[in-house]
Write a protein that holds these residues in place. Structure first.
Motif, PDB file in Angstrom:
ATOM      1  N   LYS A   1     -23.622  16.984  20.220  1.00  0.00           N
ATOM      2  CA  LYS A   1     -24.048  15.708  19.650  1.00  0.00           C
ATOM      3  C   LYS A   1     -23.157  15.313  18.473  1.00  0.00           C
ATOM      4  CE  LYS A   1     -27.428  15.419  16.808  1.00  0.00           C
ATOM      5  NZ  LYS A   1     -28.758  15.466  16.154  1.00  0.00           N
ATOM      6  N   THR A   2     -22.845  16.281  17.613  1.00  0.00           N
ATOM      7  CA  THR A   2     -21.965  15.987  16.479  1.00  0.00           C
ATOM      8  C   THR A   2     -20.581  15.560  16.954  1.00  0.00           C
ATOM      9  OG1 THR A   2     -23.155  17.647  15.172  1.00  0.00           O
ATOM     10  CG2 THR A   2     -21.009  16.928  14.358  1.00  0.00           C
ATOM     11  N   GLN A   3     -20.073  16.236  17.970  1.00  0.00           N
ATOM     12  CA  GLN A   3     -18.756  15.879  18.508  1.00  0.00           C
ATOM     13  C   GLN A   3     -18.753  14.458  19.080  1.00  0.00           C
ATOM     14  OE1 GLN A   3     -17.393  18.563  21.527  1.00  0.00           O
ATOM     15  NE2 GLN A   3     -15.440  17.514  21.830  1.00  0.00           N
ATOM     16  N   VAL A   4     -19.818  14.129  19.821  1.00  0.00           N
ATOM     17  CA  VAL A   4     -19.901  12.779  20.403  1.00  0.00           C
ATOM     18  C   VAL A   4     -19.990  11.724  19.308  1.00  0.00           C
ATOM     19  CG1 VAL A   4     -21.338  11.251  21.814  1.00  0.00           C
ATOM     20  CG2 VAL A   4     -20.897  13.581  22.569  1.00  0.00           C
ATOM     21  N   MET A   5     -20.776  11.998  18.263  1.00  0.00           N
ATOM     22  CA  MET A   5     -20.903  11.045  17.158  1.00  0.00           C
ATOM     23  C   MET A   5     -19.577  10.855  16.433  1.00  0.00           C
ATOM     24  SD  MET A   5     -24.645  12.118  15.622  1.00  0.00           S
ATOM     25  CE  MET A   5     -24.523  10.929  14.292  1.00  0.00           C
ATOM     26  N   MET A   6     -18.830  11.935  16.226  1.00  0.00           N
ATOM     27  CA  MET A   6     -17.528  11.826  15.574  1.00  0.00           C
ATOM     28  C   MET A   6     -16.561  11.009  16.419  1.00  0.00           C
ATOM     29  SD  MET A   6     -17.791  13.302  12.668  1.00  0.00           S
ATOM     30  CE  MET A   6     -16.074  13.459  12.208  1.00  0.00           C
ATOM     31  N   GLU A   7     -16.590  11.232  17.741  1.00  0.00           N
ATOM     32  CA  GLU A   7     -15.719  10.453  18.621  1.00  0.00           C
ATOM     33  C   GLU A   7     -16.075   8.971  18.590  1.00  0.00           C
ATOM     34  OE1 GLU A   7     -16.116  12.236  22.434  1.00  0.00           O
ATOM     35  OE2 GLU A   7     -14.912  14.016  21.942  1.00  0.00           O
TER      36      GLU A   7
END
Length: 249
Positions: A141-147
């Motif tokens: 989820k954090t990775q998707v939000m950063m992207e």
């Protein structure tokens, strides 16, 4: 000079036997790999050394090849013994059914259901599994939000560049339009100055007119007749004649 013919018997020397095993093993594994690649064949090779050490090669996996072998072997036996084939299929169905029930039970446990029959160790293992899954989910989820944030920053920079370009274009066109207006105003002023007959501002002409009609009553014209010792007054028409004078501008 070629090497001599090797006698097919057990090598008594331990060192020579170990060296020969290593060379022949590597050659056999290489040949199995070449056969699987060149001929697109499914090859599985299992080797156990004299000390019990395992060496294996599978083009698609040892377990898959062994399973395929068992199916082919059972099919071969089924042609000869139908009863054994039916029994083997029943065993396969039972095995798949138990596996399905185990998967369903695991899924319910992950959802927090049917936990009454689980012991402390099983609950601890389930807890660790859930924590690991939760950690992986949060990381994703954090990775998707950063992207997504990075994409929004890129779009913001692109919109900023477009805004600057439009602003520069608007200022340039506004300056050109203002210059055109100044040139047009100067040209019009020059034409008025060079004209032979200057144009004077027009003023409204006021007419002071008395538009009210007036009426004259009893206007008489007198004639004086020179008579014998007296003057006689006559009217223009017998009697008094009224004259009305109309509108006079």
């Amino acid at each position: 000079m070629g090497r001599g013919r090797v006698e097919m018997k057990r090598i008594e020397n331990k060192i020579n036997r170990q060296v020969t095993f290593s060379k022949r093993r590597n050659g056999l594994l290489k040949k199995a790999y070449e056969l699987s690649v060149l001929c697109d064949a499914e090859v599985a090779l299992i080797i156990f050394s004299s000390r019990g050490k395992l060496y294996e090669f599978g083009s698609v996996g040892i377990a898959r090849t062994i399973e395929r072998y068992n199916r082919c072997y059972n099919c071969t036996l089924s042609n000869n013994k139908p009863e054994e084939t039916t029994q083997s299929w029943c065993q396969e169905v039972t095995k798949l059914k138990s596996k399905y029930e185990s998967l369903v039970r695991t899924n319910r446990n992950l959802l927090g259901e049917d936990l009454g029959e689980m012991g402390v160790k099983e609950l601890q293992a389930l807890e660790r599994q859930l924590e690991a899954a939760l950690t992986a989910t949060r990381q994703r989820k954090t990775q998707v939000m950063m992207e997504e944030m990075e994409d929004l920053r890129k779009k913001e920079r692109q919109l900023g560049d477009i805004n600057k370009q439009l602003k520069i274009k608007f200022e340039t066109e506004g300056h050109a339009f203002k210059t055109f207006q100044d040139l047009w105003a100067n040209s019009a002023a020059g034409d008025r100055n060079n004209s032979e007959f200057p144009v004077e501002p027009s003023h409204p002409i006021s007419l002071d007119c008395n538009t009210e009609p007036f009426l004259q009553i009893g206007f008489q014209q007198h004639y004086y007749v020179q008579g014998e010792g007296s003057s006689v007054s006559k009217s223009n028409v017998a009697g008094e004649t009224n004259f009305v004078q109309g509108w006079v501008l």
